[in-house]
Design a protein around this motif. Structure first.
Motif, PDB file in Angstrom:
ATOM      1  N   TRP A 153      -2.741  -0.931   9.107  1.00  0.00           N
ATOM      2  CA  TRP A 153      -2.276  -0.597   7.759  1.00  0.00           C
ATOM      3  C   TRP A 153      -1.893   0.890   7.690  1.00  0.00           C
ATOM      4  O   TRP A 153      -0.873   1.249   7.096  1.00  0.00           O
ATOM      5  CB  TRP A 153      -3.362  -0.912   6.706  1.00  0.00           C
ATOM      6  N   PRO A 201     -10.967  -8.481   2.831  1.00  0.00           N
ATOM      7  CA  PRO A 201     -10.357  -7.196   3.134  1.00  0.00           C
ATOM      8  C   PRO A 201     -10.904  -6.057   2.274  1.00  0.00           C
ATOM      9  O   PRO A 201     -10.186  -5.105   1.994  1.00  0.00           O
ATOM     10  CB  PRO A 201      -8.885  -7.454   2.809  1.00  0.00           C
ATOM     11  N   LYS A 244       1.507   1.344   9.183  1.00  0.00           N
ATOM     12  CA  LYS A 244       2.540   0.765   8.304  1.00  0.00           C
ATOM     13  C   LYS A 244       2.749   1.621   7.056  1.00  0.00           C
ATOM     14  O   LYS A 244       3.866   1.820   6.600  1.00  0.00           O
ATOM     15  CB  LYS A 244       2.114  -0.667   7.948  1.00  0.00           C
ATOM     16  N   ALA A 284      -4.856 -10.652  -1.225  1.00  0.00           N
ATOM     17  CA  ALA A 284      -5.248  -9.246  -1.135  1.00  0.00           C
ATOM     18  C   ALA A 284      -4.600  -8.576   0.081  1.00  0.00           C
ATOM     19  O   ALA A 284      -4.147  -7.434  -0.009  1.00  0.00           O
ATOM     20  CB  ALA A 284      -6.768  -9.138  -1.048  1.00  0.00           C
ATOM     21  N   ALA A 332      -2.080  -5.449  -0.133  1.00  0.00           N
ATOM     22  CA  ALA A 332      -2.397  -4.190   0.550  1.00  0.00           C
ATOM     23  C   ALA A 332      -1.195  -3.665   1.329  1.00  0.00           C
ATOM     24  O   ALA A 332      -1.022  -2.466   1.486  1.00  0.00           O
ATOM     25  CB  ALA A 332      -3.583  -4.383   1.483  1.00  0.00           C
ATOM     26  N   LEU A 333      -0.358  -4.574   1.808  1.00  0.00           N
ATOM     27  CA  LEU A 333       0.818  -4.169   2.573  1.00  0.00           C
ATOM     28  C   LEU A 333       2.033  -3.924   1.682  1.00  0.00           C
ATOM     29  O   LEU A 333       3.120  -3.645   2.163  1.00  0.00           O
ATOM     30  CB  LEU A 333       1.153  -5.249   3.600  1.00  0.00           C
ATOM     31  N   ILE A 353      -7.477   2.003   0.309  1.00  0.00           N
ATOM     32  CA  ILE A 353      -6.203   2.181  -0.405  1.00  0.00           C
ATOM     33  C   ILE A 353      -6.456   2.863  -1.754  1.00  0.00           C
ATOM     34  O   ILE A 353      -5.729   3.772  -2.151  1.00  0.00           O
ATOM     35  CB  ILE A 353      -5.478   0.837  -0.566  1.00  0.00           C
ATOM     36  N   VAL A 381      -8.083 -13.949  -0.304  1.00  0.00           N
ATOM     37  CA  VAL A 381      -8.011 -13.012   0.826  1.00  0.00           C
ATOM     38  C   VAL A 381      -6.556 -12.869   1.295  1.00  0.00           C
ATOM     39  O   VAL A 381      -6.090 -11.754   1.568  1.00  0.00           O
ATOM     40  CB  VAL A 381      -8.948 -13.469   1.969  1.00  0.00           C
ATOM     41  N   ARG A 437      -4.953   6.511  -2.859  1.00  0.00           N
ATOM     42  CA  ARG A 437      -4.163   6.714  -4.089  1.00  0.00           C
ATOM     43  C   ARG A 437      -4.683   7.869  -4.920  1.00  0.00           C
ATOM     44  O   ARG A 437      -3.919   8.560  -5.586  1.00  0.00           O
ATOM     45  CB  ARG A 437      -4.231   5.449  -4.942  1.00  0.00           C
ATOM     46  N   LEU A 439     -10.512  -2.237   3.421  1.00  0.00           N
ATOM     47  CA  LEU A 439      -9.119  -1.767   3.319  1.00  0.00           C
ATOM     48  C   LEU A 439      -8.746  -1.511   1.861  1.00  0.00           C
ATOM     49  O   LEU A 439      -8.103  -0.515   1.538  1.00  0.00           O
ATOM     50  CB  LEU A 439      -8.162  -2.801   3.945  1.00  0.00           C
ATOM     51  N   MET A 440      -9.176  -2.410   0.984  1.00  0.00           N
ATOM     52  CA  MET A 440      -8.839  -2.229  -0.429  1.00  0.00           C
ATOM     53  C   MET A 440      -9.498  -0.969  -0.985  1.00  0.00           C
ATOM     54  O   MET A 440      -8.896  -0.233  -1.770  1.00  0.00           O
ATOM     55  CB  MET A 440      -9.239  -3.476  -1.214  1.00  0.00           C
ATOM     56  N   LEU A 500      -4.160  -3.474  -6.889  1.00  0.00           N
ATOM     57  CA  LEU A 500      -3.624  -2.807  -5.707  1.00  0.00           C
ATOM     58  C   LEU A 500      -2.124  -2.995  -5.543  1.00  0.00           C
ATOM     59  O   LEU A 500      -1.421  -2.130  -5.046  1.00  0.00           O
ATOM     60  CB  LEU A 500      -4.311  -3.454  -4.505  1.00  0.00           C
TER      61      LEU A 500
END
Lengths: 145, 84
Positions: B58, B23, B61, A33, A37-38, B30, A30, B34, B26-27, A98
């Motif tokens: 996120w 997460p 950012k 990930a 993600a950032l 994303i 976690v 994309r 969020l993944m 990712l």
């Protein structure tokens, strides 16, 4: 201030994984990930029992939980899994998809377990020594799990 | 002077990440971003409590636009517009 924050985001997150229980590996996955993600690069260094858990023939197995989990902790972890939580290995696969995540096996631990890279799951990118790990770590945070 | 009410943009893609744990939503967002074009609007449905806190951060950012965040029956709907 913003510049300093941005500079910190560019430094990698460096995770040293030692423990091979599913709960600690899930926590590490976690963290990986979230950083991915950032857009923060992540270096993962696998030692001892964490490395053992990444063996091709063992990665999908039940690796148990840390002793402090106890029987109650086991129930909570099983509940979350039944509710659809994906495995730590799958979270790591998604994180690699990712962002920039490099997973390296510690060469000393490879000797300890008497295995070579062919014995490891394809999630593992390579084998390196501790010096290489430090060199790649730059000024980023170092976390030991 | 009359205020001009902005009509909410039409959702291009909906990502149903309900049941996915942090997460995960969020993944999934994303990945959807994309695969989208600039200007597309993506709605994420999430039942994970951390995601409604993390996803807006996120979005900021990453330089996209948070259109709305609505708490519905047992899940949140977070709508984001791809801005770059």
């Amino acid at each position: 201030m913003t510049d300093r924050k941005d500079a910190l985001m560019e430094e990698p997150l460096n995770l040293v994984l030692f423990s091979g229980t599913d709960d600690k590996l899930q926590a590490a996955a976690v963290l990986t990930a979230g950083a991915a993600a950032l857009g923060k690069p992540v270096n993962v260094f696998l030692q001892y029992w964490a490395l053992d858990a990444f063996r091709r023939d063992r990665i999908g197995r039940d690796h148990g939980l840390a002793p402090e989990a106890g029987t109650e902790g086991r129930v909570h972890v099983d509940d979350l899994r039944r509710a659809g939580q994906v495995s730590w290995a799958e979270v790591l696969r998604q994180a690699k998809d990712l962002g920039v995540v490099d997973i390296q096996a510690c060469s000393l631990s490879m000797d300890l377990l008497a295995i070579d890279q062919a014995d490891l799951d394809p999630l593992v990118d390579g084998v390196e020594g501790v010096t290489s790990f430090y060199l790649n770590a730059g000024a980023g945070h170092m976390v030991f799990i | 002077m009359t205020a001009v009410l902005e009509t909410p943009p039409t959702v291009t893609t909906t990502v149903d990440a309900r049941g996915s744990f942090c997460p995960g939503p969020l993944m999934e967002l994303i990945r959807a971003i994309r695969e989208s074009q600039v200007g597309d609007v993506i709605a994420v449905l999430s039942s994970d409590k951390g995601s409604k806190l993390d996803i807006p951060k996120w979005i900021e950012k990453a330089g996209h636009r948070l259109v709305s965040l609505t708490t519905l029956d047992g899940y949140d709907e977070i709508v984001v517009q791809k801005a770059r």
